[in-house]
Design an enzyme around this catalytic site. Structure first.
Site, PDB file in Angstrom:
ATOM      1  N   TYR A  22       0.896  -1.161   0.000  1.00  0.00           N
ATOM      2  CA  TYR A  22       0.000   0.000   0.000  1.00  0.00           C
ATOM      3  C   TYR A  22       0.927   1.201   0.000  1.00  0.00           C
ATOM      4  O   TYR A  22       2.041   1.148   0.537  1.00  0.00           O
ATOM      5  CB  TYR A  22      -0.866   0.018   1.269  1.00  0.00           C
ATOM      6  CG  TYR A  22      -1.956  -1.023   1.295  1.00  0.00           C
ATOM      7  CD1 TYR A  22      -3.018  -0.955   0.402  1.00  0.00           C
ATOM      8  CD2 TYR A  22      -1.933  -2.055   2.230  1.00  0.00           C
ATOM      9  CE1 TYR A  22      -4.030  -1.905   0.434  1.00  0.00           C
ATOM     10  CE2 TYR A  22      -2.952  -3.008   2.265  1.00  0.00           C
ATOM     11  CZ  TYR A  22      -3.991  -2.924   1.368  1.00  0.00           C
ATOM     12  OH  TYR A  22      -4.997  -3.864   1.387  1.00  0.00           O
ATOM     13  N   THR A  30      -1.350  -2.039  -4.511  1.00  0.00           N
ATOM     14  CA  THR A  30      -2.817  -2.090  -4.427  1.00  0.00           C
ATOM     15  C   THR A  30      -3.367  -0.683  -4.608  1.00  0.00           C
ATOM     16  O   THR A  30      -3.033   0.228  -3.844  1.00  0.00           O
ATOM     17  CB  THR A  30      -3.245  -2.714  -3.086  1.00  0.00           C
ATOM     18  OG1 THR A  30      -2.702  -4.035  -3.036  1.00  0.00           O
ATOM     19  CG2 THR A  30      -4.754  -2.774  -2.954  1.00  0.00           C
ATOM     20  N   ARG A  89     -15.947  -1.530   7.375  1.00  0.00           N
ATOM     21  CA  ARG A  89     -16.452  -2.904   7.452  1.00  0.00           C
ATOM     22  C   ARG A  89     -17.157  -3.000   8.793  1.00  0.00           C
ATOM     23  O   ARG A  89     -16.534  -2.905   9.842  1.00  0.00           O
ATOM     24  CB  ARG A  89     -15.301  -3.886   7.330  1.00  0.00           C
ATOM     25  CG  ARG A  89     -14.629  -3.738   5.957  1.00  0.00           C
ATOM     26  CD  ARG A  89     -13.308  -4.432   5.859  1.00  0.00           C
ATOM     27  NE  ARG A  89     -12.596  -3.992   4.666  1.00  0.00           N
ATOM     28  CZ  ARG A  89     -11.293  -4.121   4.499  1.00  0.00           C
ATOM     29  NH1 ARG A  89     -10.550  -4.670   5.447  1.00  0.00           N
ATOM     30  NH2 ARG A  89     -10.717  -3.695   3.392  1.00  0.00           N
ATOM     31  N   HIS A 144     -11.166  -6.683  -4.348  1.00  0.00           N
ATOM     32  CA  HIS A 144     -10.594  -6.722  -3.002  1.00  0.00           C
ATOM     33  C   HIS A 144     -11.469  -7.606  -2.095  1.00  0.00           C
ATOM     34  O   HIS A 144     -11.689  -7.297  -0.922  1.00  0.00           O
ATOM     35  CB  HIS A 144     -10.496  -5.293  -2.443  1.00  0.00           C
ATOM     36  CG  HIS A 144      -9.361  -5.083  -1.475  1.00  0.00           C
ATOM     37  ND1 HIS A 144      -8.311  -4.227  -1.733  1.00  0.00           N
ATOM     38  CD2 HIS A 144      -9.115  -5.616  -0.254  1.00  0.00           C
ATOM     39  CE1 HIS A 144      -7.483  -4.243  -0.696  1.00  0.00           C
ATOM     40  NE2 HIS A 144      -7.946  -5.060   0.204  1.00  0.00           N
ATOM     41  N   ASP A 185      -9.063 -11.926  -9.107  1.00  0.00           N
ATOM     42  CA  ASP A 185      -9.434 -12.622  -7.872  1.00  0.00           C
ATOM     43  C   ASP A 185     -10.862 -12.291  -7.477  1.00  0.00           C
ATOM     44  O   ASP A 185     -11.502 -11.413  -8.055  1.00  0.00           O
ATOM     45  CB  ASP A 185      -8.439 -12.324  -6.725  1.00  0.00           C
ATOM     46  CG  ASP A 185      -8.549 -10.901  -6.166  1.00  0.00           C
ATOM     47  OD1 ASP A 185      -9.563 -10.210  -6.398  1.00  0.00           O
ATOM     48  OD2 ASP A 185      -7.602 -10.479  -5.479  1.00  0.00           O
ATOM     49  N   GLY A 234      -8.098 -15.791  -2.313  1.00  0.00           N
ATOM     50  CA  GLY A 234      -7.930 -15.028  -1.088  1.00  0.00           C
ATOM     51  C   GLY A 234      -8.295 -15.868   0.121  1.00  0.00           C
ATOM     52  O   GLY A 234      -7.546 -16.757   0.542  1.00  0.00           O
TER      53      GLY A 234
HETATM   54  C1  LIG Z   1      -8.322 -11.050   5.665  1.00  0.00           C
HETATM   55  C2  LIG Z   1      -7.988 -10.369   4.378  1.00  0.00           C
HETATM   56  C3  LIG Z   1      -6.896  -9.526   4.318  1.00  0.00           C
HETATM   57  C4  LIG Z   1      -6.569  -8.890   3.105  1.00  0.00           C
HETATM   58  N1  LIG Z   1      -5.448  -8.103   3.071  1.00  0.00           N
HETATM   59  C5  LIG Z   1      -5.083  -7.542   1.891  1.00  0.00           C
HETATM   60  C6  LIG Z   1      -3.876  -6.803   1.808  1.00  0.00           C
HETATM   61  O1  LIG Z   1      -3.135  -6.664   2.786  1.00  0.00           O
HETATM   62  N2  LIG Z   1      -3.559  -6.261   0.605  1.00  0.00           N
HETATM   63  C7  LIG Z   1      -4.349  -6.413  -0.502  1.00  0.00           C
HETATM   64  O2  LIG Z   1      -4.024  -5.899  -1.568  1.00  0.00           O
HETATM   65  N3  LIG Z   1      -5.497  -7.133  -0.449  1.00  0.00           N
HETATM   66  C8  LIG Z   1      -5.863  -7.705   0.707  1.00  0.00           C
HETATM   67  N4  LIG Z   1      -6.997  -8.470   0.743  1.00  0.00           N
HETATM   68  C9  LIG Z   1      -7.771  -8.724  -0.487  1.00  0.00           C
HETATM   69  C10 LIG Z   1      -7.248  -9.977  -1.222  1.00  0.00           C
HETATM   70  O3  LIG Z   1      -5.963  -9.761  -1.766  1.00  0.00           O
HETATM   71  C11 LIG Z   1      -8.140 -10.405  -2.391  1.00  0.00           C
HETATM   72  O4  LIG Z   1      -8.321  -9.320  -3.270  1.00  0.00           O
HETATM   73  C12 LIG Z   1      -9.510 -10.972  -1.999  1.00  0.00           C
HETATM   74  O5  LIG Z   1      -9.480 -11.595  -0.735  1.00  0.00           O
HETATM   75  C13 LIG Z   1      -9.952 -11.968  -3.060  1.00  0.00           C
HETATM   76  O6  LIG Z   1     -11.234 -12.426  -2.821  1.00  0.00           O
HETATM   77  P1  LIG Z   1     -11.593 -13.850  -2.131  1.00  0.00           P
HETATM   78  O7  LIG Z   1     -11.221 -13.700  -0.696  1.00  0.00           O
HETATM   79  O8  LIG Z   1     -13.052 -13.956  -2.369  1.00  0.00           O
HETATM   80  O9  LIG Z   1     -10.820 -14.952  -2.826  1.00  0.00           O
HETATM   81  C14 LIG Z   1      -7.354  -9.101   1.945  1.00  0.00           C
HETATM   82  C15 LIG Z   1      -8.454  -9.959   2.013  1.00  0.00           C
HETATM   83  C16 LIG Z   1      -8.775 -10.599   3.203  1.00  0.00           C
HETATM   84  C17 LIG Z   1      -9.948 -11.536   3.229  1.00  0.00           C
END
Ligand SMILES: Cc1cc2nc3c(=O)[nH]c(=O)nc-3n(C[C@H](O)[C@H](O)[C@H](O)COP(=O)(O)O)c2cc1C
Length: 383
Positions: free
Chosen positions: A152, A178, A187, A279, A310, A333
């Site tokens: 970030y 990102t 949230r 995301h 994703d 994710g």
């Molecule tokens: C607990 C959690 C933490 C996440 N942390 C980040 C992060 O630090 N950086 C980021 O770019 N995306 C983050 N994401 C988003 C994921 O990279 C991803 O885009 C998303 O989880 C994909 O969807 P899915 O969980 O349905 O597979 C996070 C998602 C979750 C569930």
């Protein structure tokens, strides 16, 4: 190594044997969700599972995926099916990776080391979050496959410079910026739980002083959101990307693109790749599902940069669908964290092995024995 404090995961009874029995019973990726929920403290589960605002986007993404249908070809030689792929010059056993997610130690004491090891063992890409809870050096040493680092854009640019230098030295192969999170969206589950990082989980790659707010509880507010408001630079624009590219020789991937206009700008800005992403439904509530945006984006990019996607990808068929819509790789994710919560490294490994088996089967039944055989003609998007 010093004994790590116990994370949320309740160890599966007994030794590896009990774990093996648990894993043998889980026959789909989706089946990992419930046992993961049962093993994690409720506020941690809410942090993982939650989305922003109305929390309706993940369902919309799932519905969009279900409207993509496969048009199989028959009487094709599928005696040998191989899901091997290449992504930004790296060989993968399958076109799948683990999306960057913060704080894997919320789910298992080994955290990102376990996830990266499992990804490497199963031929998948691993993307570490800037908020990883194990060091970049530990992660890179553990992962047998390619590792990328997600960033970030922090206000403190020296912190980014230091991270990039460490990532390069440790052998990370790409940086993922990102771009859909100038601030972290509200949230409500996290607000209600006043979600705050437990004492034993830290973003160990950043100066503790930068992370203080994530550990301070305030009723009715998520500490994660407050922390991001303090530390993220929400003023950056396309014109700042040049600065980032000058700090590194690593390829740059932009995560969180949802339109063909931005995809073209990303290519023009020198991005080596983009991640089409909502995301996980955790940022702009009401956004277009990534899967719906994917066809216009792959058409606009025309192979000039790698396209990853994703969101709600849970089966081998889901992966095959996004490949047919022009993606080069699919990222998982939450399921990776489910695997981690259920059985640590073995859980993530078993879950990825399942996905690989499903993808291989789907390729055989669709008459597409290699990834390069997967074409747009394989799918029809229903209205
Ligand atoms: C607990 C959690 C933490 C996440 N942390 C980040 C992060 O630090 N950086 C980021 O770019 N995306 C983050 N994401 C988003 C994921 O990279 C991803 O885009 C998303 O989880 C994909 O969807 P899915 O969980 O349905 O597979 C996070 C998602 C979750 C569930």
């Amino acid at each position: 190594m010093a004994q790590l404090p116990t994370a949320g995961r309740v160890p599966v009874q007994g030794s590896g044997h009990g774990e093996e029995q648990t894993l043998a019973r889980l026959l789909t990726v989706a089946e990992y969700e419930e046992p993961a929920r049962a093993r994690l403290p409720a506020p941690v589960w809410d942090f993982l599972a939650g989305a922003s605002g109305t929390e309706t986007l993940p369902r919309a993404v799932r519905q969009a995926l279900d409207r993509v249908r496969l048009r199989p070809s028959v009487l094709v030689d599928v005696d040998r099916v191989d899901p091997a792929a290449e992504l930004l010059g790296a060989a993968l056993g399958m076109p799948v990776g683990i999306a960057p997610m913060a704080y894997h130690r919320l789910c298992d004491p080994q955290g990102e080391v376990a996830t990266a090891r499992a990804a490497g063992a199963q031929g998948a890409l691993f993307i570490a979050s800037i908020f990883a809870s194990r060091t970049l050096e530990e992660i890179a040493a553990a992962g047998a496959g390619p590792c990328w680092l997600q960033l970030y854009w922090l206000r403190r640019r020296e912190a980014l410079i230091q991270l990039i230098a460490r990532a390069e030295a440790a052998g990370f192969r790409a940086l993922v910026l990102t771009v859909d999170a100038p601030q972290v969206a509200r949230r409500l589950r996290d607000d209600r739980n006043a979600f705050t990082l437990p004492d034993h989980v830290h973003a160990v790659n950043l100066d503790p002083e930068l992370m203080t707010a994530s550990h301070v509880r305030q009723d009715g507010r998520s500490a994660i959101v407050r922390h991001a408001r303090e530390q993220f630079d929400a003023s950056i624009t396309w014109s700042d990307l040049g600065w980032l590219r000058r700090q590194t020789s690593l390829p740059l991937v932009l995560k969180g693109i949802l339109t063909s206009e931005d995809a073209r700008r990303a290519v023009d800005a020198g991005a080596a790749g983009i991640v089409v992403s909502n995301h996980g439904g955790r940022q702009l509530d009401g956004a277009i599902p990534a899967i719906t945006a994917l066809p216009e984006i792959t058409a606009a990019v025309r192979g000039r940069c790698a396209v990853l996607v994703d969101g709600e990808l849970r089966t081998g068929v889901d992966v095959l669908k996004v490949l047919a819509l022009g993606a080069d790789a699919a990222l998982l994710g939450r399921p990776a964290l489910w695997g981690l919560a259920v059985a640590g490294e073995a859980g993530v490994s078993a879950l990825l092995a399942l996905l690989r088996e499903e993808l291989t089967e789907a390729m055989a039944l669709a008459g597409r024995p290699r990834v390069r055989d997967v074409d747009r003609g394989l799918v029809r998007v229903l209205g």
